[in-house]
Write a protein that holds these residues in place. Structure first.
Motif, short mmCIF file in Angstrom:
data_model
loop_
_atom_site.label_atom_id
_atom_site.label_comp_id
_atom_site.label_asym_id
_atom_site.label_seq_id
_atom_site.Cartn_x
_atom_site.Cartn_y
_atom_site.Cartn_z
N ALA A 65 0.84 -1.20 0.00
CA ALA A 65 0.00 0.00 0.00
C ALA A 65 0.88 1.25 0.00
O ALA A 65 1.98 1.24 0.55
N PHE A 66 0.38 2.29 -0.64
CA PHE A 66 1.10 3.57 -0.70
C PHE A 66 0.77 4.43 0.51
O PHE A 66 -0.23 4.22 1.19
N LYS A 67 1.61 5.45 0.76
CA LYS A 67 1.29 6.46 1.74
C LYS A 67 -0.11 7.01 1.39
O LYS A 67 -0.38 7.14 0.20
N PRO A 68 -0.99 7.29 2.33
CA PRO A 68 -0.77 7.49 3.76
C PRO A 68 -0.69 6.22 4.61
O PRO A 68 -0.60 6.30 5.82
N ASP A 69 -0.73 5.03 3.97
CA ASP A 69 -0.52 3.81 4.74
C ASP A 69 0.90 3.86 5.30
O ASP A 69 1.85 4.22 4.59
N PRO A 70 1.09 3.52 6.58
CA PRO A 70 2.43 3.63 7.19
C PRO A 70 3.37 2.49 6.85
O PRO A 70 4.52 2.50 7.31
N GLU A 71 2.94 1.53 6.05
CA GLU A 71 3.76 0.33 5.79
C GLU A 71 5.20 0.66 5.37
O GLU A 71 6.15 0.06 5.88
N ILE A 72 5.37 1.61 4.47
CA ILE A 72 6.71 1.93 3.96
C ILE A 72 7.63 2.38 5.10
O ILE A 72 8.79 1.98 5.16
N TYR A 73 7.09 3.15 6.04
CA TYR A 73 7.91 3.61 7.17
C TYR A 73 8.17 2.48 8.16
O TYR A 73 9.28 2.34 8.67
N LEU A 74 7.16 1.67 8.41
CA LEU A 74 7.32 0.56 9.36
C LEU A 74 8.36 -0.43 8.84
O LEU A 74 9.18 -0.94 9.60
N ARG A 75 8.34 -0.67 7.53
CA ARG A 75 9.32 -1.59 6.94
C ARG A 75 10.74 -1.02 6.99
O ARG A 75 11.70 -1.74 7.24
N ALA A 76 10.85 0.27 6.77
CA ALA A 76 12.17 0.91 6.85
C ALA A 76 12.71 0.83 8.28
O ALA A 76 13.88 0.53 8.49
N MET A 77 11.83 1.08 9.25
CA MET A 77 12.24 1.02 10.66
C MET A 77 12.69 -0.38 11.04
O MET A 77 13.70 -0.57 11.73
N ARG A 102 1.10 7.93 11.36
CA ARG A 102 0.48 6.62 11.59
C ARG A 102 1.51 5.55 11.92
O ARG A 102 1.17 4.51 12.49
N SER A 103 2.79 5.81 11.60
CA SER A 103 3.85 4.85 11.96
C SER A 103 4.30 5.07 13.41
O SER A 103 5.10 4.31 13.92
N SER A 104 3.79 6.13 14.05
CA SER A 104 4.13 6.53 15.42
C SER A 104 5.48 7.23 15.55
O SER A 104 6.01 7.37 16.64
N ALA A 105 6.03 7.67 14.43
CA ALA A 105 7.28 8.44 14.46
C ALA A 105 6.95 9.91 14.70
O ALA A 105 5.81 10.33 14.58
N ARG A 106 8.00 10.69 15.03
CA ARG A 106 7.86 12.13 15.07
C ARG A 106 8.07 12.64 13.65
O ARG A 106 8.99 12.19 12.95
N VAL A 107 7.21 13.54 13.21
CA VAL A 107 7.26 13.99 11.81
C VAL A 107 7.61 15.47 11.70
O VAL A 107 6.96 16.33 12.30
N LEU A 108 8.67 15.75 10.95
CA LEU A 108 9.05 17.11 10.62
C LEU A 108 8.65 17.37 9.17
O LEU A 108 8.96 16.57 8.30
#
Length: 137
Positions: A65-77, A102-108
């Motif tokens: 799934a593409f953003k705004p799904d958090p999968e890409i960030y969760l996989r990177a983490m 949505r990945s629970s990270a802090r976002v700048l």
């Protein structure tokens, strides 16, 4: 497409290389999680001269799934072996900001160029330039 903007601006930003180098020297793990195609990400990493300071890259086309799904960030983490709470996500688009949150990270959110209007209100902080990342750590 407008939904998946190419990260040219971010990657070819003149501050990208020095900021990434400084992060790397500080021992901060760095990844690019972009909705662009893999070939484009690799090409831009090459042009920006940051291959040696990047720990991981992932394309949205490699996710289910593409953003705004958090999968890409969760996989990177997961690939970096870090917890979301330890992470800073740098974004500009509303979809990317939502994915980061949505990945629970802090976002700048990197403020866009003059004349570009993006809703960045969901970000934790809006920064004016990439060097501000160093102060935010």
């Amino acid at each position: 497409s407008p939904d998946h903007p190419v990260p040219y601006a971010e990657l070819l930003n003149e501050q990208t290389e020095p900021v990434m180098r400084e992060l790397h020297e500080r021992g901060v793990k760095c990844a690019i999680a972009s909705s662009s195609y893999r070939e484009l990400i690799d090409e831009l990493v090459e042009i920006a001269g940051i291959a040696d300071v990047l720990d991981y890259t992932i394309s949205g086309h490699e996710c289910s799934a593409f953003k705004p799904d958090p999968e890409i960030y969760l996989r990177a983490m997961e690939a970096l072996g870090v917890e979301p709470a330890e992470c800073l996500v740098i974004e500009d688009s509303p979809l990317g900001i939502e994915a980061g949150k949505r990945s629970s990270a802090r976002v700048l959110a990197l403020r866009p160029h003059e004349g570009v209007n993006l809703d960045q209100s969901a970000a934790d902080t809006i920064i004016d330039n990439l060097a501000d990342i160093l102060a935010a750590l």
